[in-house]
Motif scaffolding. Structure first.
Motif, PDB file in Angstrom:
ATOM      1  N   PRO A 305       0.818  -1.215   0.000  1.00 24.56           N
ATOM      2  CA  PRO A 305       0.000   0.000   0.000  1.00 24.56           C
ATOM      3  C   PRO A 305       0.853   1.266   0.000  1.00 24.56           C
ATOM      4  N   ALA A 306       0.380   2.270  -0.717  1.00 16.39           N
ATOM      5  CA  ALA A 306       1.135   3.517  -0.849  1.00 16.39           C
ATOM      6  C   ALA A 306       1.418   4.148   0.509  1.00 16.39           C
ATOM      7  N   GLY A 307       0.468   4.066   1.443  1.00 22.24           N
ATOM      8  CA  GLY A 307       0.705   4.647   2.756  1.00 22.24           C
ATOM      9  C   GLY A 307       1.847   3.986   3.490  1.00 22.24           C
ATOM     10  N   ASP A 308       1.958   2.660   3.360  1.00 20.67           N
ATOM     11  CA  ASP A 308       3.072   1.957   3.996  1.00 20.67           C
ATOM     12  C   ASP A 308       4.393   2.297   3.323  1.00 20.67           C
ATOM     13  N   VAL A 309       4.364   2.454   2.010  1.00 21.27           N
ATOM     14  CA  VAL A 309       5.584   2.800   1.286  1.00 21.27           C
ATOM     15  C   VAL A 309       6.058   4.193   1.683  1.00 21.27           C
ATOM     16  N   LEU A 310       5.133   5.147   1.761  1.00 20.27           N
ATOM     17  CA  LEU A 310       5.512   6.497   2.182  1.00 20.27           C
ATOM     18  C   LEU A 310       6.087   6.478   3.592  1.00 20.27           C
ATOM     19  N   ALA A 311       5.448   5.759   4.497  1.00 20.19           N
ATOM     20  CA  ALA A 311       5.946   5.686   5.871  1.00 20.19           C
ATOM     21  C   ALA A 311       7.348   5.087   5.910  1.00 20.19           C
ATOM     22  N   ALA A 312       7.567   4.039   5.118  1.00 20.14           N
ATOM     23  CA  ALA A 312       8.875   3.389   5.091  1.00 20.14           C
ATOM     24  C   ALA A 312       9.948   4.296   4.544  1.00 20.14           C
ATOM     25  N   ALA A 313       9.562   5.273   3.732  1.00 16.69           N
ATOM     26  CA  ALA A 313      10.525   6.191   3.122  1.00 16.69           C
ATOM     27  C   ALA A 313      10.604   7.517   3.859  1.00 16.69           C
ATOM     28  N   SER A 314       9.933   7.630   5.001  1.00 17.08           N
ATOM     29  CA  SER A 314       9.963   8.914   5.714  1.00 17.08           C
ATOM     30  C   SER A 314      10.042   8.666   7.211  1.00 17.08           C
ATOM     31  N   TRP A 315       8.912   8.737   7.932  1.00 14.92           N
ATOM     32  CA  TRP A 315       8.989   8.724   9.396  1.00 14.92           C
ATOM     33  C   TRP A 315       9.469   7.393   9.961  1.00 14.92           C
ATOM     34  N   ARG A 316       9.105   6.267   9.354  1.00 10.22           N
ATOM     35  CA  ARG A 316       9.583   4.993   9.898  1.00 10.22           C
ATOM     36  C   ARG A 316      11.088   4.840   9.684  1.00 10.22           C
ATOM     37  N   ALA A 317      11.568   5.237   8.509  1.00  9.39           N
ATOM     38  CA  ALA A 317      13.013   5.155   8.255  1.00  9.39           C
ATOM     39  C   ALA A 317      13.782   6.072   9.185  1.00  9.39           C
ATOM     40  N   ARG A 318      13.247   7.259   9.438  1.00  7.98           N
ATOM     41  CA  ARG A 318      13.924   8.187  10.341  1.00  7.98           C
ATOM     42  C   ARG A 318      14.000   7.607  11.758  1.00  7.98           C
ATOM     43  N   ALA A 319      12.919   6.988  12.198  1.00  9.59           N
ATOM     44  CA  ALA A 319      12.942   6.376  13.526  1.00  9.59           C
ATOM     45  C   ALA A 319      13.967   5.244  13.571  1.00  9.59           C
ATOM     46  N   PHE A 320      14.037   4.439  12.525  1.00 10.25           N
ATOM     47  CA  PHE A 320      14.984   3.332  12.494  1.00 10.25           C
ATOM     48  C   PHE A 320      16.427   3.824  12.539  1.00 10.25           C
ATOM     49  N   LEU A 321      16.699   4.924  11.846  1.00 11.60           N
ATOM     50  CA  LEU A 321      18.053   5.462  11.791  1.00 11.60           C
ATOM     51  C   LEU A 321      18.382   6.371  12.965  1.00 11.60           C
ATOM     52  N   GLY A 322      17.397   6.649  13.799  1.00 13.92           N
ATOM     53  CA  GLY A 322      17.631   7.551  14.926  1.00 13.92           C
ATOM     54  C   GLY A 322      17.658   9.006  14.528  1.00 13.92           C
ATOM     55  N   ALA A 323      16.989   9.343  13.441  1.00 19.89           N
ATOM     56  CA  ALA A 323      16.947  10.727  12.954  1.00 19.89           C
ATOM     57  C   ALA A 323      15.570  11.316  13.231  1.00 19.89           C
ATOM     58  N   PRO A 324      15.497  12.590  13.574  1.00 23.21           N
ATOM     59  CA  PRO A 324      14.186  13.192  13.864  1.00 23.21           C
ATOM     60  C   PRO A 324      13.353  13.385  12.611  1.00 23.21           C
ATOM     61  N   GLY A 325      12.054  13.439  12.811  1.00 22.26           N
ATOM     62  CA  GLY A 325      11.123  13.765  11.740  1.00 22.26           C
ATOM     63  C   GLY A 325      10.566  15.145  11.978  1.00 22.26           C
ATOM     64  N   ILE A 326       9.234  15.252  12.000  1.00 22.70           N
ATOM     65  CA  ILE A 326       8.598  16.540  12.279  1.00 22.70           C
ATOM     66  C   ILE A 326       8.372  16.602  13.790  1.00 22.70           C
ATOM     67  N   ASP A 327       9.416  16.988  14.493  1.00 25.77           N
ATOM     68  CA  ASP A 327       9.405  17.061  15.951  1.00 25.77           C
ATOM     69  C   ASP A 327       9.747  18.477  16.380  1.00 25.77           C
ATOM     70  N   GLU A 328       9.320  18.828  17.569  1.00 25.22           N
ATOM     71  CA  GLU A 328       9.633  20.140  18.110  1.00 25.22           C
ATOM     72  C   GLU A 328      11.151  20.324  18.216  1.00 25.22           C
ATOM     73  N   GLY A 329      11.664  21.376  17.582  1.00 26.63           N
ATOM     74  CA  GLY A 329      13.084  21.679  17.634  1.00 26.63           C
ATOM     75  C   GLY A 329      13.933  20.899  16.662  1.00 26.63           C
ATOM     76  N   ALA A 330      13.317  19.998  15.873  1.00 26.15           N
ATOM     77  CA  ALA A 330      14.083  19.233  14.883  1.00 26.15           C
ATOM     78  C   ALA A 330      14.455  20.134  13.710  1.00 26.15           C
ATOM     79  N   GLY A 331      15.417  19.683  12.930  1.00 26.54           N
ATOM     80  CA  GLY A 331      15.771  20.418  11.727  1.00 26.54           C
ATOM     81  C   GLY A 331      14.590  20.524  10.780  1.00 26.54           C
TER      82      GLY A 331
END
Length: 361
Positions: A305-331
């Protein structure tokens, strides 16, 4: 100051009405001087993540710095704002100092053996026993990741040549342990079935391509939460590779054709089994940079599903790599689209705005 409004996709469960970007940082609350803001409206997504990308690699090995900059800019302009570089013959640590280029998590050099990988791509070890020490060295050289080449064609077998593992299982276990002791995770290139079992036994942290995984191996990867990066653009070339190999290496060619034929079914099986999927273009070498949106469209074509693909290429990948997403004070690293990419993945091809470190490109 920038106001981003509409639908701000934070993660699988959170959608905000707006976020603000000021001084290169994100805020979920209205900051002072909000009346002076420039506004962008649309579907706002955390900057895309390409976890299998090679900045500094070309068809013949390392490229010039100028060419590497062009590669990274192509990725950025396609909405890829975070790259895990899955091995490069170039020391590309200088990318960290460039505010106009994607954020980079480096894996150092590929680790392979002589004549058992693409020429000029990898750090080649003459003795398999060198692998644990090399993993520790690359762990110190990179940004928390090490890249192994786990299998490749063994041309010394002549007409019977096929994909075979590069490393004895006991050496592989020691190598992964050495990387872990040095504070790094390990991901591995693998096409074959034969290499997967030893990788799982060694405690591998990620599998690249994974085209040879059988149902039991897929189930085990799902149980352990080991992510697989399908790289369907690269696997889509297997028929071409087989045609080139067929006259001299018919056994290898037949295997590559089989994996090409079942590539979509295989990725759907990974997803259905619950294997965490990460998205990677495999750009560099034979795949052009800026191609992550095309890779994501291929994964959707496989039935994910497109929603799962988008998540895997954005917020889920960022969480896996330890990188912030759309968080307070994030880049302030976000991409804006004029339609919902969870419904139509093709909108990723044409972002309306790319914001990196608060600057619009």
């Amino acid at each position: 100051m920038l106001r981003l409004s509409g639908a701000v996709l934070v993660d699988d469960e959170t959608v905000l009405e707006e976020v603000w970007a000021a001084d290169g940082k994100l805020s979920r609350t209205r900051p002072p001087r909000a009346d002076a803001a420039t506004e962008l409206t649309g579907w706002v997504v955390p900057g895309l993540v390409d976890v299998h990308c090679h900045i500094g690699l070309g068809p013949d090995g390392a490229v010039t710095v100028e060419d590497a900059v062009a590669q990274a800019r192509a990725d950025r302009d396609a909405g890829t704002l975070l790259v895990r570089d899955a091995g490069s013959p170039m020391d590309n640590s200088w990318v960290h100092d460039r505010a106009d280029l994607p954020r980079l998590i480096r894996a150092g050099h590929h680790l392979a053996r002589p004549k058992r990988y693409l020429r000029n791509y990898a750090r080649e070890l003459d003795d398999v026993a060198e692998l644990p020490a090399a993993c520790a060295e690359e762990a110190r050289r990179g940004d928390g990741w090490v890249k192994l080449v786990a299998d490749w064609i063994d041309r010394s077998a002549g007409a019977d040549a096929d994909l075979t593992p590069l490393w004895p299982p006991e050496v592989l276990r020691d190598a992964v342990a050495a990387a872990h002791e040095a504070g790094a995770r390990v991901t591995a290139h693998t096409f074959s079935h034969e290499a997967i079992g030893p990788l799982l036994d060694a405690g591998i942290d990620g599998i690249e391509h994974g085209t040879g995984m059988d149902p039991d191996q897929i189930a085990e990867a799902a149980r352990r939460g080991i992510p697989v990066t399908p790289t369907l653009l690269q696997v889509g070339r297997f028929a071409e590779i087989a045609a080139q190999a067929d006259p001299k290496y018919p056994v290898y060619a037949a295997r590559m054709r089989r994996m090409h034929t079942c590539r979509y079914e295989h990725v759907a099986h990974l997803h259905d089994a619950g294997v965490p999927l990460l998205m990677g273009s495999d750009a560099g070498g034979t795949i052009g940079h800026g191609s992550l949106p095309a890779e994501l469209a291929e994964v959707v074509r496989a039935g994910v599903p497109a929603g799962d693909v988008l998540a895997a290429a954005s917020w889920r990948a960022r969480a896996f790599l330890g990188a912030p997403g759309i968080d307070e004070g994030a880049g302030a690293d976000v991409v804006v689209y004029d339609a919902d990419p969870r419904q139509d993945i093709s909108v990723l091809v044409k972002p309306t705005a790319v914001i990196l470190r608060g600057q619009r490109f």
